[in-house]
Design an enzyme around this catalytic site. Structure first.
Site, mmCIF file in Angstrom:
data_model
loop_
_atom_site.group_PDB
_atom_site.id
_atom_site.type_symbol
_atom_site.label_atom_id
_atom_site.label_comp_id
_atom_site.label_asym_id
_atom_site.label_seq_id
_atom_site.Cartn_x
_atom_site.Cartn_y
_atom_site.Cartn_z
ATOM 1 N N THR A 177 -27.430 -26.907 72.039
ATOM 2 C CA THR A 177 -26.562 -27.617 71.096
ATOM 3 C C THR A 177 -26.794 -29.112 71.124
ATOM 4 O OG1 THR A 177 -24.831 -25.926 71.264
ATOM 5 C CG2 THR A 177 -24.168 -28.096 70.464
ATOM 6 N N ASP A 227 -42.388 -33.706 89.078
ATOM 7 C CA ASP A 227 -40.928 -33.813 89.093
ATOM 8 C C ASP A 227 -40.546 -35.186 89.654
ATOM 9 O OD1 ASP A 227 -38.212 -33.738 89.665
ATOM 10 O OD2 ASP A 227 -38.234 -31.706 90.465
#
Length: 520
Positions: free
Chosen positions: A407, A352
């Site tokens: 999306t 990370d």
């Protein structure tokens, strides 16, 4: 010349700051607060060595910056900022807000609030501004025809990518971590980690059923009922003190503040392992720290096996420096040990780099300093990149479309910003600047620590990605408040640490201003 205010103990810091909070003055000196808060920083000649150190002749990365902080109001926050926050609070919770900014007047390393107070910003919007406020390069990019097109016509990149998207991603790949040839674009750090976890689970199940075999009807039907075998019992391993986001999966791997997690259902079989608790300075505690890292590696291996929780661990996630958790460090040897264990047990390694990535540690990616024998499987990014996502090996692509999907599939506006940021980093060698400035900052902070050991301890960091401890959480909070009153904006992390997260355009002359404020 006004004498410097020396606060040698946490209690004196509390007393002086409370006096300032109540009256806007230092007790006994009605005009002292104004004198202290508006004097030029790092330019006065002092009786000791400290104030004679200055780098005002450095070449500017940002033109038009002020010469230093300037505090105009008797209290922080000032009346206009208080009114602005009160107005906003009628619509949105503002309890975490420390100031309300006037972005029109902010520039480079300096942020201005609604009252006209100018602060040297070493927190930079929670470590996310690489080039400073109102970067000319980013303003020029914002006026480009391509940026305007993306503002007016935001594409759903997964189904209708625009004609220049591949070219934009080429800029991402120019800084890809070694061995990782693919990039998945996302919206923020939390969803970068969240979608990386999904990729790890899908990769594990593909290997289990045969990499190119079809998903069974039983898997397809049972997953619609949130049941096995289609919804398997699998785990991501994380580390105590780690922070990886506040969404559902990422929150189960976050272990910093209880307030982040309480009341939220968690994946209870996801294991967390101890992260090394090193002693500083590192060179004086080598044997103890080696023993501590060996202890943590032994526990990590135990937790990687299914017998530990009954749930197979498919991946582990780790920060190069545990940032939110207190700027906790570990050695390259520890991370190589983790990599060896993940290879031994068939577990993916996710690094990370949301907060450590894009140069602040003096390497573009902090994990580069580990010199791993094999690269991580996934590296996540956001913050200073502005865009977000994760780099990965080709095998981690899903076996069908829409499986790791939304999306937008990223944000082309932020991607164009990232492209500009990367160009500026390379043009001005800003990673080297972070390394050089950070070395100076660390050396001077260690000097201050040696002068005030009862107040400041455990100075640590790489590049400008630095931190130090105060004796108690309360003393830390007061110190942050006092620095802000002196025109320097920082942030806390962990139980009692102050973290420094300046821009990549932060230079030695800015460090001098910060150091001056710390000594006050």
């Amino acid at each position: 010349m006004a004498q410097r205010l020396i606060l040698r103990s946490p209690l004196k810091i509390v007393a002086a700051t409370n006096a300032f909070r109540i009256s806007g003055r230092i007790a006994g000196h009605p005009n002292r607060a104004h004198l202290l808060l508006s004097r030029p920083f790092a330019t006065s000649v002092g009786t000791g060595d400290y104030l004679s150190r200055k780098h005002s002749d450095q070449k500017d990365f940002v033109h038009g910056e002020p010469s230093g902080p300037k505090i105009l109001t008797g209290t922080i926050p000032g009346p206009k900022t208080k009114a602005g926050l009160q107005n906003l609070d009628s619509l949105q919770d503002t309890r975490a807000a420390t100031m309300m900014t006037d972005l029109d007047k902010s520039i480079g390393n300096y942020v201005v609030d609604l009252d006209g107070n100018t602060y040297l910003d070493l927190f930079c919007q929670i470590a996310s501004l690489p080039l400073g406020y109102n970067s000319k390069a980013l303003i020029d990019a914002a006026k480009s025809p391509e940026m305007i097109q993306m503002l007016v016509n935001r594409p759903a990149l997964g189904v209708q990518p625009h004609s220049t998207w591949a070219k934009t991603l080429d800029s991402f790949m120019s800084v890809a971590p070694k061995g990782l040839t693919q990039v998945f674009t996302a919206m923020c750090g939390s969803c970068s980690n969240e979608t990386a976890y999904k990729a790890a689970f899908m990769y594990h199940q593909r290997n289990k059923r045969g990499f190119n075999n079809e998903i069974s009807n039983e898997d397809l039907s049972s997953c619609m009922k949130n049941s096995a075998p289609g919804s398997p019992d699998l785990a991501i391993m994380s580390f105590e003190g780690g922070f990886h986001g506040r969404l559902f999966g990422s929150l189960s791997t976050t272990h910093t503040k209880a307030l982040h997690k309480v009341d939220i259902p968690a994946f209870s079989n996801w294991v967390a392992s101890p992260f090394p608790n090193l002693k500083y300075p590192l060179d004086r505690h080598q044997a103890e720290n080696d023993k501590e890292e060996a202890r943590c590696l032994a526990i990590a291996e135990e937790k990687m096996t299914p017998k530990s929780s009954g749930t197979p661990v498919v991946a582990l996630i780790v920060e190069p420096i545990q940032s939110e958790g207190g700027d906790n460090h570990a050695s390259p040897k520890f991370f190589q040990g983790l990599r060896d264990l993940t290879k031994k047990h068939g577990i993916l390694m996710i690094v990370d780099e949301v907060q450590t990535g894009v140069g602040p540690t003096g390497d573009f990616w902090a994990h580069e300093a580990w010199n791993l024998t094999t690269p991580p499987d996934i590296v996540t990014f956001s913050k200073k990149f502005q865009a977000a996502g994760w780099y990965h090996r080709p095998e981690l692509r899903t076996n069908a479309p829409y499986r790791n999907f939304n999306t937008w599939m990223g944000d082309p506006i932020r991607a164009l910003q990232a492209k500009t940021i990367l160009h500026e980093i390379k043009k001005n060698d800003l990673v080297s600047n972070a390394k050089e400035t950070g070395a100076y900052l660390k050396k001077e902070l260690l000097t201050i620590e040696s002068k005030y050991p009862a107040t400041i301890s455990a100075v640590r960091g790489r590049g400008t990605f630095m931190a130090f401890d105060l004796p108690t959480p309360e003393a830390r909070d007061v110190f942050v408040t006092k620095l802000r009153a002196l025109g320097v904006n920082t942030g806390g992390c962990g139980p009692q640490s102050i973290r420094l997260r300046p821009m990549l355009v932060f230079q030695k002359k800015h460090a001098d201003i910060f150091l001056d404020a710390v000594e006050k």
